[in-house]
Design a protein around this motif. Structure first.
Motif, PDB file in Angstrom:
ATOM      1  N   GLN A  21      10.537  -1.394   8.088  1.00 38.55           N
ATOM      2  CA  GLN A  21       9.383  -2.285   7.978  1.00 38.55           C
ATOM      3  C   GLN A  21       9.072  -2.588   6.516  1.00 38.55           C
ATOM      4  OE1 GLN A  21       5.931  -0.728   9.997  1.00 38.55           O
ATOM      5  NE2 GLN A  21       7.153  -0.113  11.753  1.00 38.55           N
ATOM      6  N   ALA A  22       9.158  -1.572   5.667  1.00 39.01           N
ATOM      7  CA  ALA A  22       8.892  -1.761   4.243  1.00 39.01           C
ATOM      8  C   ALA A  22       9.890  -2.735   3.632  1.00 39.01           C
ATOM      9  CB  ALA A  22       8.930  -0.421   3.509  1.00 39.01           C
ATOM     10  N   GLU A  23      11.160  -2.601   3.985  1.00 36.24           N
ATOM     11  CA  GLU A  23      12.192  -3.509   3.467  1.00 36.24           C
ATOM     12  C   GLU A  23      11.932  -4.939   3.924  1.00 36.24           C
ATOM     13  OE1 GLU A  23      15.941  -4.612   1.595  1.00 36.24           O
ATOM     14  OE2 GLU A  23      14.494  -3.014   1.320  1.00 36.24           O
ATOM     15  N   ILE A  24      11.577  -5.110   5.177  1.00 34.32           N
ATOM     16  CA  ILE A  24      11.318  -6.454   5.705  1.00 34.32           C
ATOM     17  C   ILE A  24      10.069  -7.050   5.056  1.00 34.32           C
ATOM     18  CG2 ILE A  24      10.742  -7.769   7.788  1.00 34.32           C
ATOM     19  CD1 ILE A  24      13.764  -6.802   7.463  1.00 34.32           C
ATOM     20  N   LEU A  25       9.045  -6.249   4.867  1.00 39.73           N
ATOM     21  CA  LEU A  25       7.838  -6.728   4.194  1.00 39.73           C
ATOM     22  C   LEU A  25       8.145  -7.123   2.751  1.00 39.73           C
ATOM     23  CD1 LEU A  25       4.796  -7.226   4.402  1.00 39.73           C
ATOM     24  CD2 LEU A  25       4.450  -4.839   3.771  1.00 39.73           C
ATOM     25  N   PHE A  26       8.952  -6.311   2.083  1.00 36.88           N
ATOM     26  CA  PHE A  26       9.369  -6.617   0.712  1.00 36.88           C
ATOM     27  C   PHE A  26      10.129  -7.942   0.668  1.00 36.88           C
ATOM     28  CE2 PHE A  26      12.869  -6.271  -2.430  1.00 36.88           C
ATOM     29  CZ  PHE A  26      12.120  -6.372  -3.587  1.00 36.88           C
ATOM     30  N   LEU A  27      11.113  -8.096   1.567  1.00 34.17           N
ATOM     31  CA  LEU A  27      11.898  -9.332   1.600  1.00 34.17           C
ATOM     32  C   LEU A  27      11.037 -10.527   1.993  1.00 34.17           C
ATOM     33  CD1 LEU A  27      15.219  -8.051   3.188  1.00 34.17           C
ATOM     34  CD2 LEU A  27      14.884  -8.826   0.829  1.00 34.17           C
ATOM     35  N   SER A  28      10.094 -10.320   2.886  1.00 37.56           N
ATOM     36  CA  SER A  28       9.189 -11.408   3.295  1.00 37.56           C
ATOM     37  C   SER A  28       8.406 -11.936   2.102  1.00 37.56           C
ATOM     38  CB  SER A  28       8.213 -10.925   4.367  1.00 37.56           C
ATOM     39  OG  SER A  28       8.885 -10.615   5.550  1.00 37.56           O
ATOM     40  N   GLY A  29       7.978 -11.031   1.243  1.00 35.13           N
ATOM     41  CA  GLY A  29       7.243 -11.424   0.053  1.00 35.13           C
ATOM     42  C   GLY A  29       8.083 -12.181  -0.961  1.00 35.13           C
TER      43      GLY A  29
ATOM     44  N   PRO B  60       6.466   6.050   5.253  1.00 36.28           N
ATOM     45  CA  PRO B  60       5.040   5.759   5.065  1.00 36.28           C
ATOM     46  C   PRO B  60       4.679   5.450   3.612  1.00 36.28           C
ATOM     47  CG  PRO B  60       5.311   7.588   6.573  1.00 36.28           C
ATOM     48  CD  PRO B  60       6.671   7.296   5.990  1.00 36.28           C
ATOM     49  N   THR B  61       5.252   6.192   2.681  1.00 34.90           N
ATOM     50  CA  THR B  61       4.971   5.946   1.258  1.00 34.90           C
ATOM     51  C   THR B  61       5.542   4.601   0.830  1.00 34.90           C
ATOM     52  OG1 THR B  61       4.962   8.310   0.800  1.00 34.90           O
ATOM     53  CG2 THR B  61       5.277   6.836  -1.085  1.00 34.90           C
ATOM     54  N   ALA B  62       6.780   4.308   1.232  1.00 36.35           N
ATOM     55  CA  ALA B  62       7.400   3.025   0.878  1.00 36.35           C
ATOM     56  C   ALA B  62       6.593   1.868   1.454  1.00 36.35           C
ATOM     57  CB  ALA B  62       8.836   2.985   1.389  1.00 36.35           C
ATOM     58  N   LEU B  63       6.186   2.003   2.697  1.00 34.72           N
ATOM     59  CA  LEU B  63       5.408   0.946   3.341  1.00 34.72           C
ATOM     60  C   LEU B  63       4.071   0.746   2.628  1.00 34.72           C
ATOM     61  CD1 LEU B  63       5.583  -1.052   5.635  1.00 34.72           C
ATOM     62  CD2 LEU B  63       4.722   0.704   7.180  1.00 34.72           C
ATOM     63  N   ARG B  64       3.415   1.833   2.261  1.00 35.75           N
ATOM     64  CA  ARG B  64       2.141   1.756   1.531  1.00 35.75           C
ATOM     65  C   ARG B  64       2.333   1.054   0.183  1.00 35.75           C
ATOM     66  NH1 ARG B  64       0.799   6.490   3.308  1.00 35.75           N
ATOM     67  NH2 ARG B  64       1.697   7.650   1.597  1.00 35.75           N
ATOM     68  N   LEU B  65       3.395   1.412  -0.534  1.00 34.12           N
ATOM     69  CA  LEU B  65       3.655   0.799  -1.846  1.00 34.12           C
ATOM     70  C   LEU B  65       3.932  -0.691  -1.735  1.00 34.12           C
ATOM     71  CD1 LEU B  65       5.876   3.577  -3.476  1.00 34.12           C
ATOM     72  CD2 LEU B  65       3.530   2.944  -4.118  1.00 34.12           C
ATOM     73  N   VAL B  66       4.752  -1.071  -0.733  1.00 40.21           N
ATOM     74  CA  VAL B  66       5.079  -2.491  -0.559  1.00 40.21           C
ATOM     75  C   VAL B  66       3.832  -3.272  -0.163  1.00 40.21           C
ATOM     76  CG1 VAL B  66       6.423  -4.131   0.814  1.00 40.21           C
ATOM     77  CG2 VAL B  66       7.515  -2.078  -0.065  1.00 40.21           C
TER      78      VAL B  66
ATOM     79  N   ALA C 211       0.721  -2.504  -0.905  1.00 36.52           N
ATOM     80  CA  ALA C 211      -0.139  -2.576  -2.086  1.00 36.52           C
ATOM     81  C   ALA C 211       0.368  -3.633  -3.056  1.00 36.52           C
ATOM     82  CB  ALA C 211      -0.216  -1.206  -2.766  1.00 36.52           C
ATOM     83  N   ALA C 212       1.673  -3.675  -3.258  1.00 38.11           N
ATOM     84  CA  ALA C 212       2.260  -4.667  -4.168  1.00 38.11           C
ATOM     85  C   ALA C 212       2.055  -6.086  -3.635  1.00 38.11           C
ATOM     86  CB  ALA C 212       3.750  -4.380  -4.364  1.00 38.11           C
ATOM     87  N   SER C 213       2.172  -6.254  -2.324  1.00 40.15           N
ATOM     88  CA  SER C 213       1.993  -7.601  -1.765  1.00 40.15           C
ATOM     89  C   SER C 213       0.528  -8.039  -1.849  1.00 40.15           C
ATOM     90  CB  SER C 213       2.508  -7.684  -0.327  1.00 40.15           C
ATOM     91  OG  SER C 213       1.733  -6.901   0.538  1.00 40.15           O
ATOM     92  N   LYS C 214      -0.402  -7.111  -1.771  1.00 35.91           N
ATOM     93  CA  LYS C 214      -1.824  -7.454  -1.921  1.00 35.91           C
ATOM     94  C   LYS C 214      -2.123  -7.876  -3.354  1.00 35.91           C
ATOM     95  CE  LYS C 214      -3.757  -4.644   1.764  1.00 35.91           C
ATOM     96  NZ  LYS C 214      -4.553  -3.460   2.109  1.00 35.91           N
ATOM     97  N   GLN C 215      -1.456  -7.234  -4.324  1.00 36.56           N
ATOM     98  CA  GLN C 215      -1.671  -7.578  -5.728  1.00 36.56           C
ATOM     99  C   GLN C 215      -1.164  -8.989  -6.017  1.00 36.56           C
ATOM    100  OE1 GLN C 215       0.145  -4.487  -8.043  1.00 36.56           O
ATOM    101  NE2 GLN C 215      -1.588  -3.104  -7.792  1.00 36.56           N
TER     102      GLN C 215
END
Length: 127
Positions: free
Chosen positions: A11-19, A113-119, A121-125
């Motif tokens: 999920q974190a990878e997909i969220l990162f790529l989505s951004g 969970p940590t990776a997802l939280r970081l991604v 947070a970064a997408s909110k910024q």
């Protein structure tokens, strides 16, 4: 790209790529969702869980490490795309991805969970 939506690291990878998908060149489908059709794709849900798969608009199916190279290229991450496309690194990257895919829920339970939280947070910024 087809991915495991039950895996926090995935999920974190997909969220990162989505951004990074400003050009709209990537689409993501959770293999656990009703959007995923094994009959249409030609890959069973279990096969999709065992190895990363993606499909081009023309229907060509790719799998494994090749998916990461193509995705990173489309997400405007040229250094990662270059790294994942190196033939000399392909055996090591393939082995590493197979190990991850086989153990992703255990690995993801620790790192996800940590990776997802970081991604997130970064997408909110960014937004």
């Amino acid at each position: 790209m087809y991915y495991d939506g039950l895996c926090p690291l995935c999920q974190a990878e997909i969220l990162f790529l989505s951004g990074r998908n400003q050009a709209g060149l990537l689409r993501f489908i959770d293999v656990n969702s009703l959007q995923y059709s094994a009959a249409t794709v030609g890959v069973s849900c279990q096969q999709a869980l065992d190895s990363m798969y993606a499909q081009y608009d023309d229907g060509k199916l790719i799998s494994g490490v090749e998916v990461f190279s193509a995705a990173y290229e489309r997400a405007d991450l040229p250094k990662l795309a270059w790294f994942f496309s190196r033939p000399s690194l392909r055996p090591m990257l393939t082995w590493g991805y197979r190990f991850f895919a086989k153990n992703r829920h255990t690995i993801s339970g620790v790192l996800g969970p940590t990776a997802l939280r970081l991604v997130k947070a970064a997408s909110k910024q960014k937004g």
